[in-house]
Design a protein around this motif. Structure first.
Motif, PDB file in Angstrom:
ATOM      1  N   ASN A   1       0.857  -1.178   0.000  1.00  0.00           N
ATOM      2  CA  ASN A   1       0.000   0.000   0.000  1.00  0.00           C
ATOM      3  C   ASN A   1       0.895   1.229   0.000  1.00  0.00           C
ATOM      4  O   ASN A   1       1.803   1.342   0.820  1.00  0.00           O
ATOM      5  N   ILE A   2       0.642   2.127  -0.932  1.00  0.00           N
ATOM      6  CA  ILE A   2       1.451   3.324  -1.095  1.00  0.00           C
ATOM      7  C   ILE A   2       0.541   4.539  -0.955  1.00  0.00           C
ATOM      8  O   ILE A   2      -0.553   4.574  -1.515  1.00  0.00           O
ATOM      9  N   SER A   3       1.026   5.534  -0.244  1.00  0.00           N
ATOM     10  CA  SER A   3       0.303   6.800  -0.131  1.00  0.00           C
ATOM     11  C   SER A   3       0.750   7.696  -1.278  1.00  0.00           C
ATOM     12  O   SER A   3       1.940   7.976  -1.433  1.00  0.00           O
TER      13      SER A   3
ATOM     14  N   VAL B   1      -6.860   2.175  -9.221  1.00  0.00           N
ATOM     15  CA  VAL B   1      -6.797   3.289 -10.176  1.00  0.00           C
ATOM     16  C   VAL B   1      -8.202   3.592 -10.707  1.00  0.00           C
ATOM     17  O   VAL B   1      -8.618   4.755 -10.789  1.00  0.00           O
ATOM     18  N   LYS B   2      -8.947   2.562 -11.014  1.00  0.00           N
ATOM     19  CA  LYS B   2     -10.315   2.737 -11.506  1.00  0.00           C
ATOM     20  C   LYS B   2     -11.172   3.474 -10.483  1.00  0.00           C
ATOM     21  O   LYS B   2     -11.891   4.424 -10.823  1.00  0.00           O
ATOM     22  N   ARG B   3     -11.092   3.043  -9.227  1.00  0.00           N
ATOM     23  CA  ARG B   3     -11.883   3.666  -8.160  1.00  0.00           C
ATOM     24  C   ARG B   3     -11.563   5.157  -8.052  1.00  0.00           C
ATOM     25  O   ARG B   3     -12.465   6.006  -8.025  1.00  0.00           O
TER      26      ARG B   3
ATOM     27  N   LYS C   1       3.465  -2.114 -10.949  1.00  0.00           N
ATOM     28  CA  LYS C   1       2.312  -1.452 -11.538  1.00  0.00           C
ATOM     29  C   LYS C   1       1.253  -1.195 -10.485  1.00  0.00           C
ATOM     30  O   LYS C   1       1.095  -1.972  -9.538  1.00  0.00           O
ATOM     31  N   PRO C   2       0.540  -0.098 -10.647  1.00  0.00           N
ATOM     32  CA  PRO C   2      -0.593   0.168  -9.751  1.00  0.00           C
ATOM     33  C   PRO C   2      -1.703  -0.854 -10.005  1.00  0.00           C
ATOM     34  O   PRO C   2      -1.902  -1.296 -11.136  1.00  0.00           O
ATOM     35  N   GLU C   3      -2.393  -1.233  -8.945  1.00  0.00           N
ATOM     36  CA  GLU C   3      -3.506  -2.173  -9.082  1.00  0.00           C
ATOM     37  C   GLU C   3      -4.660  -1.509  -9.838  1.00  0.00           C
ATOM     38  O   GLU C   3      -5.093  -0.406  -9.480  1.00  0.00           O
ATOM     39  N   PHE C   4      -5.151  -2.191 -10.855  1.00  0.00           N
ATOM     40  CA  PHE C   4      -6.189  -1.666 -11.733  1.00  0.00           C
ATOM     41  C   PHE C   4      -7.406  -1.164 -10.959  1.00  0.00           C
ATOM     42  O   PHE C   4      -7.898  -0.057 -11.204  1.00  0.00           O
TER      43      PHE C   4
ATOM     44  N   ILE D   1       0.235  -1.234  -4.959  1.00  0.00           N
ATOM     45  CA  ILE D   1       1.194  -1.367  -6.045  1.00  0.00           C
ATOM     46  C   ILE D   1       1.705  -2.804  -6.034  1.00  0.00           C
ATOM     47  O   ILE D   1       2.098  -3.321  -4.998  1.00  0.00           O
ATOM     48  N   LYS D   2       1.694  -3.453  -7.197  1.00  0.00           N
ATOM     49  CA  LYS D   2       2.214  -4.808  -7.323  1.00  0.00           C
ATOM     50  C   LYS D   2       3.637  -4.729  -7.868  1.00  0.00           C
ATOM     51  O   LYS D   2       3.867  -4.164  -8.938  1.00  0.00           O
ATOM     52  N   ALA D   3       4.576  -5.281  -7.131  1.00  0.00           N
ATOM     53  CA  ALA D   3       5.970  -5.343  -7.577  1.00  0.00           C
ATOM     54  C   ALA D   3       6.284  -6.783  -7.960  1.00  0.00           C
ATOM     55  O   ALA D   3       5.912  -7.718  -7.249  1.00  0.00           O
ATOM     56  N   CYS D   4       6.990  -6.966  -9.084  1.00  0.00           N
ATOM     57  CA  CYS D   4       7.327  -8.294  -9.592  1.00  0.00           C
ATOM     58  C   CYS D   4       8.839  -8.479  -9.587  1.00  0.00           C
ATOM     59  O   CYS D   4       9.584  -7.568  -9.965  1.00  0.00           O
TER      60      CYS D   4
END
Length: 137
Positions: A78-80, A107-109, A101-104, A88-91
């Motif tokens: 979780n990022i502020s 971002v949608k919300r 990448k930010p979780e879809f 944010i998902k890190a691979c």
């Protein structure tokens, strides 16, 4: 089958345990256009998903084959951000972070709440977190 049915079937398959569902336009015998419905699942879910397909679609037969999957290690933080809290998902490959990448859904919300175009918000968030040192490297 009417194309109007596909969103319903996709939702039904996913809620019944499918790992992923996708559609591919194809050409069948005699040049007939068609849609191939592909369902990725575990062996344990096969019977349930077959029941959905036979009961809820026009199909009279299914083809199946095994698929192998390779995935990267990943974690979610979780990022502020200036737009609010976002996951944010890190691979990682061999212990090194190679993409994030930010979780879809987050971002949608936020895009809907703040009336910001999704793609602009997505890129803004990626730029904002680019230099953060939160991944434990």
């Amino acid at each position: 089958m009417s194309s109007e049915v596909y969103p319903y079937i996709i939702d039904k398959l996913l809620s019944s345990g499918a790992q992923d569902v996708y559609l591919t336009p194809i050409v069948m015998k005699k040049g007939r256009p068609a849609i191939k419905l592909s369902v990725l699942h575990t062996e344990e879910k096969e019977k349930d998903l077959n029941n959905v397909l036979f009961n809820e679609t026009t199909t009279i037969g299914l083809r199946k084959y095994k698929v192998e999957k390779s995935i990267l290690d990943r974690n979610i933080k979780n990022i502020s951000t200036s737009y609010g809290e976002i996951r944010i998902k890190a691979c990682y490959k061999e212990g090194n972070m190679i993409k994030y990448k930010p979780e879809f859904e987050d971002v949608k919300r936020i895009a809907l709440e703040k009336n910001i175009p999704f793609i602009r918000l997505y890129e803004d968030i990626k730029m904002e977190i680019k230099d953060l040192k939160v991944w434990g490297e």
